[in-house]
Every structure is written in C-alpha cells, then in structure tokens.
Motif scaffolding. Structure first.
Motif, short mmCIF file in Angstrom:
data_model
loop_
_atom_site.label_atom_id
_atom_site.label_comp_id
_atom_site.label_asym_id
_atom_site.label_seq_id
_atom_site.Cartn_x
_atom_site.Cartn_y
_atom_site.Cartn_z
N UNK A 89 -14.99 -28.31 -16.87
CA UNK A 89 -14.92 -27.80 -18.24
C UNK A 89 -15.27 -26.31 -18.28
N UNK A 90 -16.24 -25.89 -17.46
CA UNK A 90 -16.60 -24.48 -17.38
C UNK A 90 -15.43 -23.66 -16.83
N UNK A 91 -14.76 -24.18 -15.80
CA UNK A 91 -13.60 -23.48 -15.24
C UNK A 91 -12.51 -23.33 -16.30
N UNK A 92 -12.24 -24.39 -17.05
CA UNK A 92 -11.22 -24.30 -18.09
C UNK A 92 -11.63 -23.33 -19.20
N UNK A 93 -12.89 -23.30 -19.55
CA UNK A 93 -13.37 -22.33 -20.54
C UNK A 93 -13.12 -20.91 -20.05
N UNK A 94 -13.43 -20.64 -18.79
CA UNK A 94 -13.22 -19.30 -18.24
C UNK A 94 -11.73 -18.94 -18.22
N UNK A 95 -10.89 -19.90 -17.86
CA UNK A 95 -9.44 -19.65 -17.86
C UNK A 95 -8.93 -19.33 -19.27
N UNK A 96 -9.44 -20.06 -20.27
CA UNK A 96 -9.01 -19.81 -21.65
C UNK A 96 -9.51 -18.46 -22.16
N UNK A 97 -10.73 -18.09 -21.78
CA UNK A 97 -11.26 -16.79 -22.21
C UNK A 97 -10.44 -15.67 -21.58
N UNK A 98 -10.07 -15.83 -20.31
CA UNK A 98 -9.23 -14.82 -19.65
C UNK A 98 -7.87 -14.72 -20.35
N UNK A 99 -7.32 -15.86 -20.73
CA UNK A 99 -6.04 -15.87 -21.43
C UNK A 99 -6.17 -15.20 -22.80
N UNK A 100 -7.23 -15.51 -23.52
CA UNK A 100 -7.47 -14.88 -24.82
C UNK A 100 -7.63 -13.37 -24.66
N UNK A 101 -8.38 -12.95 -23.66
CA UNK A 101 -8.58 -11.52 -23.44
C UNK A 101 -7.29 -10.80 -23.10
N UNK A 102 -6.48 -11.42 -22.25
CA UNK A 102 -5.23 -10.80 -21.83
C UNK A 102 -4.28 -10.60 -23.01
N UNK A 103 -4.03 -11.66 -23.74
CA UNK A 103 -3.07 -11.58 -24.84
C UNK A 103 -3.69 -10.97 -26.10
N UNK A 104 -5.01 -11.12 -26.24
CA UNK A 104 -5.67 -10.48 -27.37
C UNK A 104 -5.56 -8.97 -27.29
N UNK A 105 -5.74 -8.43 -26.09
CA UNK A 105 -5.62 -6.99 -25.90
C UNK A 105 -4.20 -6.52 -26.22
N UNK A 106 -3.23 -7.37 -25.96
CA UNK A 106 -1.84 -6.99 -26.19
C UNK A 106 -1.41 -7.13 -27.65
N UNK A 107 -1.93 -8.16 -28.35
CA UNK A 107 -1.34 -8.51 -29.64
C UNK A 107 -2.26 -8.48 -30.86
N UNK A 108 -3.56 -8.46 -30.70
CA UNK A 108 -4.43 -8.54 -31.88
C UNK A 108 -4.21 -7.35 -32.81
N UNK A 109 -4.13 -6.16 -32.27
CA UNK A 109 -3.99 -4.97 -33.11
C UNK A 109 -2.54 -4.56 -33.33
N UNK A 110 -1.61 -5.36 -32.86
CA UNK A 110 -0.19 -5.07 -33.01
C UNK A 110 0.26 -5.41 -34.43
N UNK A 111 1.07 -4.55 -35.02
CA UNK A 111 1.62 -4.78 -36.35
C UNK A 111 2.99 -5.43 -36.19
N UNK A 112 3.16 -6.67 -36.69
CA UNK A 112 4.42 -7.37 -36.45
C UNK A 112 5.62 -6.75 -37.16
N UNK A 113 5.42 -6.11 -38.28
CA UNK A 113 6.51 -5.45 -39.04
C UNK A 113 7.74 -6.34 -39.17
N UNK A 114 7.53 -7.60 -39.48
CA UNK A 114 8.64 -8.52 -39.69
C UNK A 114 9.19 -9.15 -38.43
N UNK A 115 8.63 -8.82 -37.26
CA UNK A 115 9.09 -9.39 -36.00
C UNK A 115 8.41 -10.75 -35.81
N UNK A 116 9.20 -11.81 -35.84
CA UNK A 116 8.62 -13.15 -35.74
C UNK A 116 8.03 -13.42 -34.36
#
Length: 154
Positions: A81-108
């Motif tokens: 469970x700890x390994x899966x938590x770490x994998x999910x946090x890494x995934x969140x960090x990777x895509x969060x850095x890419x998309x959290x502050x991105x403005x979709x401007x109508x792009x689905x």
C-alpha cells in the motif's frame, strides 16, 4: 455466517477498495484516451501516460485482490500500500505540474487532464489511508502472545 460474520473494519476497507478500483479504472480511461489517439495517429507515445496506465492497472488489480479476505492477512500488505501511495503521488506530481495551472480555454483534452490530476490525488489519499490502516492492523496483531503465560501466540 459469511457476510454477517465479517468484521466492521473488513467491510469498511472493502468499500474503500471498491472505490479505489473504480477510481483506478477511471484513471486508466482518462489517460487511455490520449494513448489511443497517439497510437491511431502513429505519433510518439509518451512514457508519462504509459506510467499512468501502469499505476492505474496495478491499483485496480490490487483493489480487486484485496476483496479476497485472506489476502489482507499477509504482513506485507501495508508495504505494498505504501508503494502504491508513492506511485500515485509521483503520478499526481508529474501531471499536476503539467496541468494544474494550465488554462483549458475550451480545450476538452486539457480539461480532461486537469480532472485526471485531481482523481490521481484522491487515489493517492485513499492508498495513504489504506496504508495507515493496514500498518496499524499489522502493528496491533503482530507477535501477540497469550495474556497469562506469554508462550502461546494469539
């Protein structure tokens, strides 16, 4: 006895595992759209999206496996469970850095990825919750001995 004989904690964790399964499949679907599009257009398949699919698949498989009662008795459940938590946090960090502050401007597609980032975070928090629960259960029940003589394992 069956269902009614199960402990309340097992039933609660079963509900959590069902939610984890549903969210893992959701993540696989959200990231799979881009993978399918890239493959059908003959474009480069980015390893970040493959990583998301692998983490989602591992989590879905684990959640289904945990619905089998005797599987939770193994002592390394908390470690996985700890390994899966770490994998999910890494995934969140990777895509969060890419998309959290991105403005979709109508792009689905961007809006879908912004939503996927928050599903990643919920998955990470659920795996943290199950890690802490499994670790607490393991610490509580490990090497317990009888009360009076201390020789028999309980």
């Amino acid at each position: 006895m069956g269902f009614l004989g199960a402990s309340l904690s097992y039933l609660l964790f079963s509900v959590v595992h069902i939610v984890q399964f549903a969210l893992a499949i959701t993540v696989c679907a959200l990231y799979g759209v881009d993978l399918h599009r890239a493959k059908s257009e003959g474009k480069y398949i980015d390893s970040k999206w493959v990583y998301a699919e692998v983490v989602g698949g591992l989590s879905a498989f684990t959640a289904v496996l945990y619905l089998i009662p005797f599987i939770l008795r193994f002592w390394l459940v908390w470690a996985w469970n700890l390994v899966l938590f770490i994998l999910w946090i890494a995934l969140f960090g990777t895509f969060g850095r890419m998309y959290i502050h991105e403005n979709p401007e109508g792009d689905s597609g961007i809006q879908r990825m912004k939503n996927a980032v928050w599903v990643d975070l919920v998955n990470a928090l659920l795996w943290l919750f199950t890690f802490l629960g499994a670790l607490g259960d393991w610490l509580k029940h490990r090497e317990r001995h009888s009360r009076f003589t201390g020789r028999a394992r309980v």
